[in-house]
Design a protein around this motif. Structure first.
Motif, PDB file in Angstrom:
ATOM      1  N   ASN A 118       0.831  -1.216   0.000  1.00 61.15           N
ATOM      2  CA  ASN A 118       0.000   0.000   0.000  1.00 61.15           C
ATOM      3  C   ASN A 118       0.861   1.259   0.000  1.00 61.15           C
ATOM      4  O   ASN A 118       0.585   2.215   0.734  1.00 61.15           O
ATOM      5  N   THR A 119       1.888   1.268  -0.826  1.00 66.05           N
ATOM      6  CA  THR A 119       2.839   2.368  -0.806  1.00 66.05           C
ATOM      7  C   THR A 119       3.179   2.809  -2.224  1.00 66.05           C
ATOM      8  O   THR A 119       3.320   1.980  -3.127  1.00 66.05           O
ATOM      9  N   VAL A 120       3.315   4.114  -2.376  1.00 61.78           N
ATOM     10  CA  VAL A 120       3.800   4.686  -3.624  1.00 61.78           C
ATOM     11  C   VAL A 120       5.091   5.438  -3.316  1.00 61.78           C
ATOM     12  O   VAL A 120       5.241   6.002  -2.223  1.00 61.78           O
ATOM     13  N   TYR A 121       6.011   5.402  -4.246  1.00 61.53           N
ATOM     14  CA  TYR A 121       7.335   5.986  -4.059  1.00 61.53           C
ATOM     15  C   TYR A 121       7.607   7.052  -5.117  1.00 61.53           C
ATOM     16  O   TYR A 121       7.050   7.012  -6.219  1.00 61.53           O
ATOM     17  N   LEU A 122       8.515   7.954  -4.766  1.00 63.57           N
ATOM     18  CA  LEU A 122       9.046   8.894  -5.744  1.00 63.57           C
ATOM     19  C   LEU A 122      10.556   8.930  -5.556  1.00 63.57           C
ATOM     20  O   LEU A 122      11.041   9.471  -4.569  1.00 63.57           O
ATOM     21  N   GLN A 123      11.261   8.315  -6.490  1.00 60.14           N
ATOM     22  CA  GLN A 123      12.714   8.368  -6.485  1.00 60.14           C
ATOM     23  C   GLN A 123      13.145   9.622  -7.207  1.00 60.14           C
ATOM     24  O   GLN A 123      12.788   9.812  -8.377  1.00 60.14           O
ATOM     25  N   MET A 124      13.903  10.463  -6.520  1.00 56.12           N
ATOM     26  CA  MET A 124      14.317  11.750  -7.074  1.00 56.12           C
ATOM     27  C   MET A 124      15.839  11.778  -7.161  1.00 56.12           C
ATOM     28  O   MET A 124      16.517  11.716  -6.132  1.00 56.12           O
ATOM     29  N   ASN A 125      16.341  11.856  -8.368  1.00 54.34           N
ATOM     30  CA  ASN A 125      17.779  11.922  -8.605  1.00 54.34           C
ATOM     31  C   ASN A 125      18.148  13.259  -9.226  1.00 54.34           C
ATOM     32  O   ASN A 125      17.288  13.976  -9.738  1.00 54.34           O
ATOM     33  N   SER A 126      19.427  13.570  -9.190  1.00 55.98           N
ATOM     34  CA  SER A 126      19.930  14.816  -9.786  1.00 55.98           C
ATOM     35  C   SER A 126      19.110  16.015  -9.332  1.00 55.98           C
ATOM     36  O   SER A 126      18.696  16.857 -10.140  1.00 55.98           O
ATOM     37  N   LEU A 127      18.877  16.091  -8.041  1.00 56.57           N
ATOM     38  CA  LEU A 127      18.040  17.151  -7.495  1.00 56.57           C
ATOM     39  C   LEU A 127      18.673  18.520  -7.700  1.00 56.57           C
ATOM     40  O   LEU A 127      19.902  18.673  -7.667  1.00 56.57           O
ATOM     41  N   LYS A 128      17.791  19.498  -7.898  1.00 52.69           N
ATOM     42  CA  LYS A 128      18.209  20.881  -8.135  1.00 52.69           C
ATOM     43  C   LYS A 128      17.567  21.781  -7.081  1.00 52.69           C
ATOM     44  O   LYS A 128      16.515  21.442  -6.528  1.00 52.69           O
ATOM     45  N   PRO A 129      18.150  22.942  -6.830  1.00 52.39           N
ATOM     46  CA  PRO A 129      17.524  23.870  -5.860  1.00 52.39           C
ATOM     47  C   PRO A 129      16.064  24.192  -6.208  1.00 52.39           C
ATOM     48  O   PRO A 129      15.243  24.364  -5.307  1.00 52.39           O
ATOM     49  N   GLU A 130      15.729  24.225  -7.485  1.00 51.48           N
ATOM     50  CA  GLU A 130      14.349  24.524  -7.877  1.00 51.48           C
ATOM     51  C   GLU A 130      13.386  23.383  -7.590  1.00 51.48           C
ATOM     52  O   GLU A 130      12.172  23.536  -7.745  1.00 51.48           O
ATOM     53  N   ASP A 131      13.883  22.246  -7.159  1.00 51.14           N
ATOM     54  CA  ASP A 131      13.011  21.153  -6.720  1.00 51.14           C
ATOM     55  C   ASP A 131      12.555  21.343  -5.266  1.00 51.14           C
ATOM     56  O   ASP A 131      11.721  20.579  -4.776  1.00 51.14           O
ATOM     57  N   THR A 132      13.091  22.343  -4.597  1.00 52.47           N
ATOM     58  CA  THR A 132      12.716  22.608  -3.207  1.00 52.47           C
ATOM     59  C   THR A 132      11.232  22.937  -3.117  1.00 52.47           C
ATOM     60  O   THR A 132      10.743  23.840  -3.797  1.00 52.47           O
ATOM     61  N   ALA A 133      10.512  22.175  -2.281  1.00 54.82           N
ATOM     62  CA  ALA A 133       9.063  22.352  -2.156  1.00 54.82           C
ATOM     63  C   ALA A 133       8.531  21.400  -1.100  1.00 54.82           C
ATOM     64  O   ALA A 133       9.242  20.509  -0.630  1.00 54.82           O
ATOM     65  N   LEU A 134       7.262  21.592  -0.768  1.00 56.78           N
ATOM     66  CA  LEU A 134       6.532  20.621   0.032  1.00 56.78           C
ATOM     67  C   LEU A 134       5.901  19.628  -0.946  1.00 56.78           C
ATOM     68  O   LEU A 134       5.180  20.031  -1.857  1.00 56.78           O
ATOM     69  N   TYR A 135       6.196  18.351  -0.755  1.00 52.27           N
ATOM     70  CA  TYR A 135       5.738  17.314  -1.670  1.00 52.27           C
ATOM     71  C   TYR A 135       4.558  16.576  -1.044  1.00 52.27           C
ATOM     72  O   TYR A 135       4.642  16.100   0.096  1.00 52.27           O
ATOM     73  N   TYR A 136       3.485  16.482  -1.819  1.00 50.86           N
ATOM     74  CA  TYR A 136       2.253  15.844  -1.365  1.00 50.86           C
ATOM     75  C   TYR A 136       1.969  14.590  -2.181  1.00 50.86           C
ATOM     76  O   TYR A 136       2.162  14.562  -3.387  1.00 50.86           O
ATOM     77  N   CYS A 137       1.445  13.597  -1.499  1.00 48.53           N
ATOM     78  CA  CYS A 137       0.937  12.396  -2.139  1.00 48.53           C
ATOM     79  C   CYS A 137      -0.578  12.532  -2.277  1.00 48.53           C
ATOM     80  O   CYS A 137      -1.228  13.111  -1.395  1.00 48.53           O
ATOM     81  N   ALA A 138      -1.132  12.012  -3.363  1.00 47.69           N
ATOM     82  CA  ALA A 138      -2.570  12.093  -3.580  1.00 47.69           C
ATOM     83  C   ALA A 138      -3.082  10.802  -4.201  1.00 47.69           C
ATOM     84  O   ALA A 138      -2.359  10.129  -4.936  1.00 47.69           O
ATOM     85  N   ALA A 139      -4.344  10.494  -3.909  1.00 44.82           N
ATOM     86  CA  ALA A 139      -4.989   9.295  -4.453  1.00 44.82           C
ATOM     87  C   ALA A 139      -6.338   9.660  -5.044  1.00 44.82           C
ATOM     88  O   ALA A 139      -7.027  10.550  -4.536  1.00 44.82           O
ATOM     89  N   GLY A 140      -6.706   8.969  -6.106  1.00 38.10           N
ATOM     90  CA  GLY A 140      -8.010   9.235  -6.711  1.00 38.10           C
ATOM     91  C   GLY A 140      -8.181   8.470  -8.003  1.00 38.10           C
ATOM     92  O   GLY A 140      -7.531   7.449  -8.221  1.00 38.10           O
ATOM     93  N   ASN A 141      -9.073   8.976  -8.832  1.00 41.43           N
ATOM     94  CA  ASN A 141      -9.325   8.409 -10.160  1.00 41.43           C
ATOM     95  C   ASN A 141      -8.880   9.439 -11.189  1.00 41.43           C
ATOM     96  O   ASN A 141      -9.662  10.311 -11.570  1.00 41.43           O
ATOM     97  N   PRO A 142      -7.645   9.379 -11.617  1.00 37.58           N
ATOM     98  CA  PRO A 142      -7.095  10.453 -12.441  1.00 37.58           C
ATOM     99  C   PRO A 142      -7.733  10.581 -13.813  1.00 37.58           C
ATOM    100  O   PRO A 142      -8.112   9.592 -14.440  1.00 37.58           O
ATOM    101  N   TYR A 143      -7.833  11.821 -14.266  1.00 37.41           N
ATOM    102  CA  TYR A 143      -8.283  12.104 -15.617  1.00 37.41           C
ATOM    103  C   TYR A 143      -7.607  13.382 -16.084  1.00 37.41           C
ATOM    104  O   TYR A 143      -6.856  14.018 -15.341  1.00 37.41           O
ATOM    105  N   GLY A 144      -7.886  13.753 -17.316  1.00 36.14           N
ATOM    106  CA  GLY A 144      -7.263  14.941 -17.883  1.00 36.14           C
ATOM    107  C   GLY A 144      -6.104  14.571 -18.781  1.00 36.14           C
ATOM    108  O   GLY A 144      -5.600  13.442 -18.745  1.00 36.14           O
ATOM    109  N   TRP A 145      -5.648  15.523 -19.572  1.00 39.71           N
ATOM    110  CA  TRP A 145      -4.629  15.232 -20.570  1.00 39.71           C
ATOM    111  C   TRP A 145      -3.336  14.745 -19.925  1.00 39.71           C
ATOM    112  O   TRP A 145      -2.594  13.962 -20.533  1.00 39.71           O
ATOM    113  N   ASN A 146      -3.080  15.187 -18.696  1.00 46.18           N
ATOM    114  CA  ASN A 146      -1.858  14.769 -18.012  1.00 46.18           C
ATOM    115  C   ASN A 146      -2.143  13.917 -16.776  1.00 46.18           C
ATOM    116  O   ASN A 146      -1.235  13.649 -15.990  1.00 46.18           O
ATOM    117  N   LEU A 147      -3.402  13.486 -16.623  1.00 45.21           N
ATOM    118  CA  LEU A 147      -3.816  12.637 -15.495  1.00 45.21           C
ATOM    119  C   LEU A 147      -3.601  13.309 -14.149  1.00 45.21           C
ATOM    120  O   LEU A 147      -3.434  12.642 -13.134  1.00 45.21           O
TER     121      LEU A 147
END
Length: 122
Positions: free
Chosen positions: A76-105
């Motif tokens: 019951n886990t989802v992961y995000l492997q982040m490599n080659s991190l940059k200062p512009e990646d600095t943020a609060l990261y949220y996980c979300a669940a649902g029924n995705p739709y849209g051109w980019n889901l």
């Protein structure tokens, strides 16, 4: 009802790596699409990566080739492997669940975690 708890954030240097985890409660995890979003102070929320219940993935252009989303339905886990991190990646990261739709889901998420902070120093 799904409850999501993120972990794995922290402080890392430019070029470093982190792996975020999002643990979900409930027995229906495998039926949901999952996504990672991020939001930096003063910026709009950005959809970073999506993985459908069938395992298809989609990424924001800003992270393609550097980030990888995956899921383990047995845990019951989802992961995000982040490599080659940059200062512009600095943020609060949220996980979300649902029924995705849209051109980019990136639409259709009903459940959200509290977020985990990622800070990349230059």
């Amino acid at each position: 009802q799904v409850q999501l708890v993120e972990s794995g954030g922290g402080l890392v240097q430019d070029g470093g790596s982190l792996r975020l985890s999002c643990a979900a409660s409930g027995r229906t995890f495998s039926s949901y699409g999952m996504a990672w979003f991020r939001q930096a102070p003063g910026d709009q929320r950005e959809c970073v990566a999506v993985i459908t219940r069938g395992g298809n993935t989609n990424y924001a252009d800003s992270v393609k080739g550097r980030f990888t989303i995956s899921r383990d339905n047995a845990k019951n886990t989802v992961y995000l492997q982040m490599n080659s991190l940059k200062p512009e990646d600095t943020a609060l990261y949220y996980c979300a669940a649902g029924n995705p739709y849209g051109w980019n889901l990136c639409e259709g998420y009903n459940y959200w975690g509290q977020g985990t902070q990622v800070t990349v120093s230059s």
